[in-house]
Design a protein around this motif. Structure first.
Motif, PDB file in Angstrom:
ATOM      1  N   LEU A 158      50.983  16.589 100.817  1.00 37.81           N
ATOM      2  CA  LEU A 158      52.209  16.551 100.025  1.00 37.81           C
ATOM      3  C   LEU A 158      53.091  15.384 100.458  1.00 37.81           C
ATOM      4  O   LEU A 158      53.631  14.659  99.611  1.00 37.81           O
ATOM      5  N   GLU A 173      51.725  12.189  99.157  1.00 39.43           N
ATOM      6  CA  GLU A 173      52.005  12.061  97.727  1.00 39.43           C
ATOM      7  C   GLU A 173      53.453  11.634  97.496  1.00 39.43           C
ATOM      8  O   GLU A 173      53.738  10.826  96.595  1.00 39.43           O
ATOM      9  N   LEU A 174      54.357  12.165  98.282  1.00 36.85           N
ATOM     10  CA  LEU A 174      55.761  11.787  98.147  1.00 36.85           C
ATOM     11  C   LEU A 174      55.958  10.319  98.494  1.00 36.85           C
ATOM     12  O   LEU A 174      56.705   9.605  97.820  1.00 36.85           O
ATOM     13  N   ALA A 192      54.886   8.225  95.744  1.00 39.98           N
ATOM     14  CA  ALA A 192      55.858   8.280  94.646  1.00 39.98           C
ATOM     15  C   ALA A 192      57.122   7.487  94.972  1.00 39.98           C
ATOM     16  O   ALA A 192      58.097   7.540  94.207  1.00 39.98           O
ATOM     17  N   LYS A 237      59.067   7.753  97.815  1.00 41.24           N
ATOM     18  CA  LYS A 237      60.090   8.464  98.576  1.00 41.24           C
ATOM     19  C   LYS A 237      59.854   8.300 100.078  1.00 41.24           C
ATOM     20  O   LYS A 237      58.709   8.209 100.529  1.00 41.24           O
ATOM     21  N   ARG A 272      56.005  21.221  95.504  1.00 39.36           N
ATOM     22  CA  ARG A 272      55.398  20.071  94.809  1.00 39.36           C
ATOM     23  C   ARG A 272      56.005  19.911  93.419  1.00 39.36           C
ATOM     24  O   ARG A 272      56.308  18.795  92.974  1.00 39.36           O
ATOM     25  N   LEU A 312      58.018  16.475  93.092  1.00 44.14           N
ATOM     26  CA  LEU A 312      57.243  15.438  92.413  1.00 44.14           C
ATOM     27  C   LEU A 312      57.414  15.452  90.895  1.00 44.14           C
ATOM     28  O   LEU A 312      57.288  14.414  90.246  1.00 44.14           O
ATOM     29  N   GLU A 313      57.698  16.620  90.335  1.00 40.82           N
ATOM     30  CA  GLU A 313      57.823  16.729  88.885  1.00 40.82           C
ATOM     31  C   GLU A 313      59.262  16.943  88.431  1.00 40.82           C
ATOM     32  O   GLU A 313      59.557  16.828  87.241  1.00 40.82           O
TER      33      GLU A 313
END
Length: 255
Positions: free
Chosen positions: A30, A33-34, A37, A39, A237, A241-242
């Motif tokens: 996670l 993934e951040l 993105a 972050k 998540r 993320l969304e």
């Protein structure tokens, strides 16, 4: 660039006396993934004492025993994180802090400068409670209040606490089937923040009380906190993320 502090509790990181490797892997994924993105992420990790116990099963009744376990567990836990982050090409670094460090402007500034440099180079700072010298936090808090200080003093936009509690309910969900999740909390009452701390009850210290204190600390300073499950990261998540608030509780004052 959005900056997020993620705090994970020892209940999430350990299971039946050992490290919950799959949950640790999911957390690292996670965070990766951040980063992808765009972050910045600071990780505040509990679990040093529990990790030490997996290597040397000492008693955990005295402060000295817990300090010894933390001394064993801190490098072991960091090694596990570094191994998992390496799969995503991400470097991580250990930053040992205690609540006392935030009482000194000079120490706070030094720590903030180091963290800024790490984030600038895409490194994930892993903040651990300096359990070997910080005795109070070995008994109270499970890093919740420390993570709130990290979020405030290190300029984070959001603190995310991942726990065995998946949100803040209007009553104890372990005792009442009709307990309802409070998705957004704008204000906390004094009786909610001063509830009796019962170490054997995970819904108290190391449970919801210290998380509410962390949220209150941030809200009084214009900050925000999101509380969600660390066992199932789907709510975290989705929100991070969304931008969709499906589960978990957001603590923030009115804009």
């Amino acid at each position: 660039m959005e900056r997020i502090v993620i705090k994970v509790g020892s209940h999430v990181l350990t299971e039946e006396g050992t490290i919950a490797r799959e949950r640790l892997k999911a957390l690292v994924e996670l965070i990766a993934e951040l980063q992808q993105a765009g972050k910045q992420v600071i990780l505040v990790s509990s679990g040093a004492v529990a990790a030490g116990y997996t290597q040397l099963p000492l008693g955990r009744e005295s402060v000295a025993e817990r300090q010894a376990l933390a001394a064993i567990g801190q490098p072991y836990l960091l090694k596990l994180y570094q191994t998992e982050f390496a799969h995503f090409g991400v470097l991580s670094a250990q930053v040992l802090l205690s609540a006392d460090d935030f009482d000194s402007r000079r120490r706070t500034a030094h720590a903030r400068n180091a963290v800024e440099k790490l984030l600038e180079h895409g490194v994930v700072p892993i903040v651990n409670e300096n359990d070997v010298v910080a005795t109070e936090e070995l008994v109270f808090g499970d890093n919740d209040r420390l993570s709130a200080h990290v979020a405030h003093y290190f300029g984070a936009d959001l603190l995310v606490i991942l726990s065995d509690i998946d949100g803040y309910y209007d009553r104890d969900p372990h005792r009442y089937e009709d307990a309802r999740l409070r998705k957004v909390v704008r204000e906390l009452r004094g009786d909610e923040l001063d509830a009796e701390c019962l170490p054997h009850d995970r819904f108290a210290t190391g449970g919801i009380v210290t998380k509410l204190q962390a949220a209150d600390f941030l809200m009084k300073r214009g900050g925000r906190m999101f509380l969600a499950s660390g066992f199932d990261l789907s709510d975290a998540r989705s929100y991070l993320l969304e931008g969709v608030h499906r589960g978990g509780t957001l603590f923030e004052t009115e804009s």
